[in-house]
Design an enzyme around this catalytic site. Structure first.
Site, short mmCIF file in Angstrom:
data_model
loop_
_atom_site.label_atom_id
_atom_site.label_comp_id
_atom_site.label_asym_id
_atom_site.label_seq_id
_atom_site.Cartn_x
_atom_site.Cartn_y
_atom_site.Cartn_z
N HIS A 248 -2.23 -5.88 -4.20
CA HIS A 248 -2.28 -5.81 -2.73
C HIS A 248 -3.35 -4.83 -2.22
O HIS A 248 -4.30 -5.22 -1.55
CB HIS A 248 -0.93 -5.34 -2.17
CG HIS A 248 0.25 -6.17 -2.54
ND1 HIS A 248 0.42 -7.45 -2.09
CD2 HIS A 248 1.34 -5.88 -3.29
CE1 HIS A 248 1.57 -7.93 -2.55
NE2 HIS A 248 2.14 -7.00 -3.29
O1 RIB Z 1 3.60 -5.50 0.70
C1 RIB Z 1 2.75 -4.79 -0.12
C2 RIB Z 1 2.46 -3.43 0.45
O2 RIB Z 1 3.67 -2.69 0.57
C3 RIB Z 1 1.55 -2.58 -0.41
O3 RIB Z 1 0.74 -1.78 0.44
C4 RIB Z 1 2.52 -1.71 -1.16
O4 RIB Z 1 1.93 -0.50 -1.58
C5 RIB Z 1 3.59 -1.48 -0.14
O5 RIB Z 1 3.21 -0.43 0.71
#
Ligand code: RIB
Ligand code: CA
Length: 319
Positions: A248
Protein backbone atom coordinates in the site's frame (compact mmCIF):
# COMPACT_ATOMS: atom_id res chain seq x y z
CA UNK A 1 16.05 17.74 -6.80
CA UNK A 2 12.50 17.45 -5.43
CA UNK A 3 12.00 17.52 -1.65
CA UNK A 4 9.83 14.88 -0.02
CA UNK A 5 7.89 14.86 3.26
CA UNK A 6 6.23 11.63 4.36
CA UNK A 7 3.37 11.55 6.87
CA UNK A 8 3.35 8.13 8.54
CA UNK A 9 1.19 6.16 10.98
CA UNK A 10 4.30 4.03 11.26
CA UNK A 11 3.21 0.43 10.70
CA UNK A 12 4.85 -2.27 8.58
CA UNK A 13 4.04 -0.92 5.12
CA UNK A 14 4.82 2.63 6.24
CA UNK A 15 8.28 1.31 7.20
CA UNK A 16 8.68 -0.17 3.70
CA UNK A 17 7.56 3.17 2.21
CA UNK A 18 10.23 4.92 4.26
CA UNK A 19 12.95 2.50 3.10
CA UNK A 20 11.79 2.90 -0.51
CA UNK A 21 11.89 6.71 -0.22
CA UNK A 22 15.42 6.68 1.23
CA UNK A 23 16.63 4.54 -1.69
CA UNK A 24 14.97 6.74 -4.34
CA UNK A 25 17.17 9.08 -6.38
CA UNK A 26 14.26 11.26 -7.55
CA UNK A 27 13.78 13.16 -4.28
CA UNK A 28 15.43 14.05 -1.00
CA UNK A 29 13.52 13.06 2.13
CA UNK A 30 13.56 16.26 4.21
CA UNK A 31 11.28 15.16 7.03
CA UNK A 32 8.64 12.84 8.42
CA UNK A 33 5.47 14.02 10.08
CA UNK A 34 3.59 11.46 12.13
CA UNK A 35 0.00 10.64 12.91
CA UNK A 36 -2.09 8.07 14.84
CA UNK A 37 -3.58 5.15 12.88
CA UNK A 38 -1.81 1.79 12.86
CA UNK A 39 -0.47 2.86 16.26
CA UNK A 40 -0.90 5.84 18.60
CA UNK A 41 1.02 8.91 17.39
CA UNK A 42 3.76 8.69 20.07
CA UNK A 43 4.49 5.10 18.96
CA UNK A 44 4.61 6.26 15.35
CA UNK A 45 7.29 8.81 16.33
CA UNK A 46 9.29 6.14 18.19
CA UNK A 47 9.04 3.69 15.27
CA UNK A 48 10.12 6.32 12.72
CA UNK A 49 13.17 7.26 14.80
CA UNK A 50 14.15 3.60 15.31
CA UNK A 51 13.75 2.65 11.63
CA UNK A 52 15.68 5.72 10.45
CA UNK A 53 18.60 4.72 12.70
CA UNK A 54 18.40 1.14 11.45
CA UNK A 55 18.60 2.40 7.87
CA UNK A 56 21.52 4.75 8.61
CA UNK A 57 19.58 8.03 8.32
CA UNK A 58 19.45 9.58 11.79
CA UNK A 59 19.56 13.07 10.23
CA UNK A 60 15.96 13.05 8.95
CA UNK A 61 13.68 15.11 11.25
CA UNK A 62 10.69 13.28 12.78
CA UNK A 63 7.87 15.54 13.90
CA UNK A 64 4.91 14.65 16.12
CA UNK A 65 1.45 15.25 14.66
CA UNK A 66 -2.20 14.60 15.41
CA UNK A 67 -2.94 12.13 18.18
CA UNK A 68 -6.64 11.74 17.29
CA UNK A 69 -9.23 12.23 14.56
CA UNK A 70 -10.80 15.67 13.99
CA UNK A 71 -14.01 14.62 15.72
CA UNK A 72 -12.45 12.54 18.53
CA UNK A 73 -12.36 13.74 22.13
CA UNK A 74 -9.66 11.36 23.38
CA UNK A 75 -6.24 10.48 21.98
CA UNK A 76 -6.31 7.35 19.80
CA UNK A 77 -4.88 4.41 21.74
CA UNK A 78 -5.32 1.36 19.48
CA UNK A 79 -2.59 -0.99 18.23
CA UNK A 80 -3.86 -2.51 14.97
CA UNK A 81 -3.37 -6.31 14.85
CA UNK A 82 -2.09 -6.46 11.30
CA UNK A 83 1.04 -4.49 12.27
CA UNK A 84 1.90 -6.29 15.54
CA UNK A 85 1.92 -5.08 19.12
CA UNK A 86 4.34 -2.18 18.47
CA UNK A 87 3.36 -1.44 14.85
CA UNK A 88 6.55 -2.96 13.40
CA UNK A 89 5.67 -6.63 13.69
CA UNK A 90 6.62 -6.87 17.37
CA UNK A 91 10.31 -6.54 16.41
CA UNK A 92 12.33 -4.74 19.10
CA UNK A 93 14.78 -2.28 17.53
CA UNK A 94 17.50 -0.47 19.54
CA UNK A 95 16.13 2.54 21.43
CA UNK A 96 16.84 5.61 19.27
CA UNK A 97 19.49 8.05 20.46
CA UNK A 98 17.31 11.11 19.79
CA UNK A 99 13.75 12.27 20.41
CA UNK A 100 11.25 13.53 17.85
CA UNK A 101 10.34 17.20 17.45
CA UNK A 102 7.27 18.45 19.33
CA UNK A 103 4.64 16.34 21.08
CA UNK A 104 1.51 14.69 19.69
CA UNK A 105 -1.64 16.75 20.24
CA UNK A 106 -5.19 17.10 18.97
CA UNK A 107 -4.29 19.80 16.40
CA UNK A 108 -1.15 18.09 15.06
CA UNK A 109 0.54 21.39 15.88
CA UNK A 110 4.24 20.56 15.41
CA UNK A 111 3.67 18.48 12.27
CA UNK A 112 1.42 21.11 10.71
CA UNK A 113 3.96 23.87 11.49
CA UNK A 114 6.69 21.75 9.87
CA UNK A 115 4.59 20.99 6.80
CA UNK A 116 3.47 24.59 6.24
CA UNK A 117 7.02 25.80 6.71
CA UNK A 118 8.23 23.26 4.11
CA UNK A 119 5.41 24.32 1.74
CA UNK A 120 6.35 28.00 2.02
CA UNK A 121 10.07 27.24 1.63
CA UNK A 122 9.98 24.74 -1.22
CA UNK A 123 6.70 25.51 -3.04
CA UNK A 124 6.40 23.51 -6.26
CA UNK A 125 9.55 21.51 -5.42
CA UNK A 126 7.84 19.87 -2.45
CA UNK A 127 6.00 16.53 -2.61
CA UNK A 128 3.96 15.42 0.39
CA UNK A 129 2.87 11.80 0.84
CA UNK A 130 0.51 10.95 3.72
CA UNK A 131 0.07 7.20 4.25
CA UNK A 132 -2.14 7.31 7.34
CA UNK A 133 -5.30 9.21 8.31
CA UNK A 134 -5.42 12.65 6.63
CA UNK A 135 -5.72 14.57 9.90
CA UNK A 136 -2.46 16.56 9.66
CA UNK A 137 -3.22 17.47 6.04
CA UNK A 138 -6.76 18.62 6.89
CA UNK A 139 -5.35 20.79 9.70
CA UNK A 140 -2.71 22.25 7.37
CA UNK A 141 -5.32 23.12 4.73
CA UNK A 142 -7.53 24.65 7.41
CA UNK A 143 -4.63 26.87 8.49
CA UNK A 144 -3.21 27.82 5.07
CA UNK A 145 -4.89 26.33 2.01
CA UNK A 146 -2.90 28.64 -0.27
CA UNK A 147 0.43 27.25 0.94
CA UNK A 148 -0.76 23.68 0.48
CA UNK A 149 -2.14 24.50 -2.97
CA UNK A 150 1.27 25.84 -4.01
CA UNK A 151 3.24 22.63 -3.51
CA UNK A 152 4.32 20.24 -6.26
CA UNK A 153 2.09 17.34 -5.29
CA UNK A 154 0.05 15.68 -2.56
CA UNK A 155 -0.26 11.94 -3.07
CA UNK A 156 -2.05 10.01 -0.33
CA UNK A 157 -2.51 6.30 0.29
CA UNK A 158 -6.11 5.66 1.20
CA UNK A 159 -9.62 5.05 -0.04
CA UNK A 160 -11.15 2.67 -2.55
CA UNK A 161 -13.21 3.78 -5.54
CA UNK A 162 -13.78 0.67 -7.65
CA UNK A 163 -13.43 -2.12 -5.07
CA UNK A 164 -14.68 -2.66 -1.50
CA UNK A 165 -12.92 -1.26 1.55
CA UNK A 166 -10.71 -3.25 3.90
CA UNK A 167 -12.30 -2.18 7.20
CA UNK A 168 -15.95 -2.17 6.15
CA UNK A 169 -17.47 -2.94 2.74
CA UNK A 170 -17.20 0.79 1.98
CA UNK A 171 -14.21 2.07 3.92
CA UNK A 172 -10.44 1.72 3.66
CA UNK A 173 -8.47 1.97 6.94
CA UNK A 174 -6.80 5.38 6.54
CA UNK A 175 -10.09 7.03 5.60
CA UNK A 176 -12.05 5.07 8.22
CA UNK A 177 -9.72 6.37 10.93
CA UNK A 178 -10.67 9.98 10.20
CA UNK A 179 -13.50 10.33 7.65
CA UNK A 180 -14.08 14.00 8.50
CA UNK A 181 -10.44 14.86 7.77
CA UNK A 182 -10.46 13.01 4.44
CA UNK A 183 -13.74 14.65 3.43
CA UNK A 184 -12.42 18.10 4.31
CA UNK A 185 -9.29 17.46 2.21
CA UNK A 186 -11.21 16.10 -0.80
CA UNK A 187 -13.73 18.94 -0.79
CA UNK A 188 -11.16 21.70 -0.13
CA UNK A 189 -10.28 22.08 -3.83
CA UNK A 190 -6.58 21.51 -3.05
CA UNK A 191 -5.30 19.11 -5.75
CA UNK A 192 -4.57 15.61 -4.46
CA UNK A 193 -3.84 12.19 -5.94
CA UNK A 194 -5.49 9.19 -4.32
CA UNK A 195 -3.63 5.87 -4.34
CA UNK A 196 -6.21 3.49 -2.92
CA UNK A 197 -6.91 -0.21 -2.67
CA UNK A 198 -7.93 -0.14 -6.37
CA UNK A 199 -4.24 -0.23 -7.22
CA UNK A 200 -2.46 -1.28 -4.02
CA UNK A 201 -4.23 -4.65 -4.11
CA UNK A 202 -2.61 -5.21 -7.52
CA UNK A 203 0.97 -4.64 -6.26
CA UNK A 204 1.96 -7.68 -4.25
CA UNK A 205 5.31 -8.49 -2.65
CA UNK A 206 5.75 -12.27 -3.11
CA UNK A 207 6.26 -14.39 -0.01
CA UNK A 208 9.78 -15.51 -1.04
CA UNK A 209 11.31 -12.00 -1.29
CA UNK A 210 12.21 -11.87 2.41
CA UNK A 211 14.90 -14.55 1.97
CA UNK A 212 16.83 -12.10 -0.24
CA UNK A 213 16.69 -9.43 2.45
CA UNK A 214 17.89 -11.89 5.10
CA UNK A 215 20.69 -13.06 2.79
CA UNK A 216 22.13 -9.54 2.74
CA UNK A 217 23.55 -10.37 6.19
CA UNK A 218 22.90 -6.81 7.49
CA UNK A 219 21.02 -5.76 10.66
CA UNK A 220 18.54 -3.86 8.46
CA UNK A 221 17.98 -6.86 6.17
CA UNK A 222 17.34 -9.18 9.12
CA UNK A 223 15.08 -6.71 10.95
CA UNK A 224 12.97 -5.94 7.86
CA UNK A 225 12.63 -9.66 7.09
CA UNK A 226 11.22 -10.11 10.61
CA UNK A 227 9.02 -7.00 10.49
CA UNK A 228 7.51 -7.82 7.10
CA UNK A 229 7.41 -11.54 8.00
CA UNK A 230 4.85 -10.70 10.67
CA UNK A 231 2.77 -8.82 8.07
CA UNK A 232 3.06 -11.74 5.63
CA UNK A 233 1.64 -14.12 8.22
CA UNK A 234 -1.36 -11.87 8.64
CA UNK A 235 -1.91 -11.81 4.87
CA UNK A 236 -1.47 -15.59 4.61
CA UNK A 237 -4.14 -16.10 7.22
CA UNK A 238 -6.63 -13.49 5.97
CA UNK A 239 -5.94 -12.88 2.25
CA UNK A 240 -3.82 -15.83 1.16
CA UNK A 241 -5.26 -15.58 -2.36
CA UNK A 242 -3.08 -12.48 -2.93
CA UNK A 243 0.11 -14.62 -2.83
CA UNK A 244 1.97 -12.07 -0.73
CA UNK A 245 1.36 -8.75 0.99
CA UNK A 246 -0.05 -5.61 -0.59
CA UNK A 247 2.44 -2.76 -0.98
CA UNK A 248 0.00 0.00 0.00
CA UNK A 249 2.23 2.78 1.31
CA UNK A 250 5.31 2.13 -0.87
CA UNK A 251 3.11 2.41 -3.97
CA UNK A 252 1.95 5.89 -2.94
CA UNK A 253 5.58 7.01 -2.62
CA UNK A 254 6.46 5.41 -5.95
CA UNK A 255 3.57 7.10 -7.79
CA UNK A 256 4.43 10.44 -6.15
CA UNK A 257 7.97 10.13 -7.53
CA UNK A 258 6.94 8.66 -10.91
CA UNK A 259 3.27 9.35 -11.80
CA UNK A 260 3.70 7.40 -15.07
CA UNK A 261 3.38 4.18 -13.02
CA UNK A 262 -0.39 4.68 -12.76
CA UNK A 263 -3.40 5.44 -14.94
CA UNK A 264 -5.54 8.20 -13.45
CA UNK A 265 -9.20 9.21 -13.36
CA UNK A 266 -9.85 12.91 -12.69
CA UNK A 267 -12.94 13.31 -10.51
CA UNK A 268 -14.25 15.41 -7.64
CA UNK A 269 -14.53 13.17 -4.58
CA UNK A 270 -16.13 13.28 -1.17
CA UNK A 271 -16.29 10.89 1.78
CA UNK A 272 -19.57 9.47 3.08
CA UNK A 273 -19.88 10.60 6.69
CA UNK A 274 -23.16 8.96 7.70
CA UNK A 275 -24.86 5.60 7.58
CA UNK A 276 -23.50 2.19 6.64
CA UNK A 277 -21.08 3.65 4.05
CA UNK A 278 -19.33 5.96 6.53
CA UNK A 279 -15.72 6.26 5.37
CA UNK A 280 -16.34 5.47 1.70
CA UNK A 281 -14.54 7.60 -0.92
CA UNK A 282 -16.98 8.31 -3.75
CA UNK A 283 -17.74 10.88 -6.48
CA UNK A 284 -19.29 14.05 -5.10
CA UNK A 285 -22.67 14.41 -6.87
CA UNK A 286 -22.65 18.17 -6.27
CA UNK A 287 -19.33 18.67 -8.08
CA UNK A 288 -19.31 15.90 -10.68
CA UNK A 289 -20.14 18.33 -13.51
CA UNK A 290 -17.56 20.92 -12.37
CA UNK A 291 -14.91 21.12 -15.14
CA UNK A 292 -12.27 21.74 -12.45
CA UNK A 293 -11.34 18.38 -10.89
CA UNK A 294 -9.37 18.52 -7.66
CA UNK A 295 -8.71 14.78 -7.27
CA UNK A 296 -6.91 12.27 -9.45
CA UNK A 297 -7.52 8.66 -8.55
CA UNK A 298 -5.06 5.93 -9.53
CA UNK A 299 -7.25 3.29 -11.20
CA UNK A 300 -4.61 1.24 -12.99
CA UNK A 301 -0.96 0.51 -12.28
CA UNK A 302 2.03 -1.03 -14.01
CA UNK A 303 2.40 -3.60 -11.23
CA UNK A 304 5.35 -5.61 -12.65
CA UNK A 305 7.38 -2.44 -13.20
CA UNK A 306 6.66 -1.13 -9.71
CA UNK A 307 7.28 -4.42 -7.89
CA UNK A 308 10.60 -4.88 -9.69
CA UNK A 309 11.64 -1.34 -8.79
CA UNK A 310 10.48 -1.85 -5.20
CA UNK A 311 12.56 -5.03 -4.82
CA UNK A 312 15.67 -3.33 -6.25
CA UNK A 313 15.34 -0.29 -4.00
CA UNK A 314 14.69 -2.36 -0.89
CA UNK A 315 17.90 -4.31 -1.48
CA UNK A 316 19.73 -0.97 -1.76
CA UNK A 317 18.10 0.43 1.39
CA UNK A 318 18.76 -2.71 3.45
CA UNK A 319 22.21 -3.54 2.10
O1 RIB B 1 -5.40 0.31 4.13
C1 RIB B 1 -4.02 0.31 4.10
C2 RIB B 1 -3.46 1.45 4.91
O2 RIB B 1 -3.87 1.32 6.27
C3 RIB B 1 -1.95 1.51 4.94
O3 RIB B 1 -1.55 2.87 4.97
C4 RIB B 1 -1.63 0.84 6.24
O4 RIB B 1 -0.38 1.25 6.75
C5 RIB B 1 -2.75 1.29 7.12
O5 RIB B 1 -2.47 2.56 7.63
CA1 CA C 1 0.01 3.59 6.72
Amino acid sequence: MKKLVLDLDMGVDDAMALAYALASPEAELIGITTVFGNVPCAQSVANCLAVLELLGHPEVPVVAGADRALAAREPYATMVDVHGDNGIGGVELPVPARAGMGAPDAAGGAAVDFLLDAARTWGSDLIYVPTGPLTNLARAIERDAQAMRSIGGIVFMGGALTIPGNVTPGAEANIANDPEAADAVLRSGVPVTMVGLDVTHQTILPFDELARWRALGTPAGAAFADIVGYYFNFYLEHQGYLGGCALHDPLAVAIALDPALAGMLDINLKVDLDGPFRGRTIGDPLRLHDPQKSSRVAVSVDAPRFVERFCERMLRALG
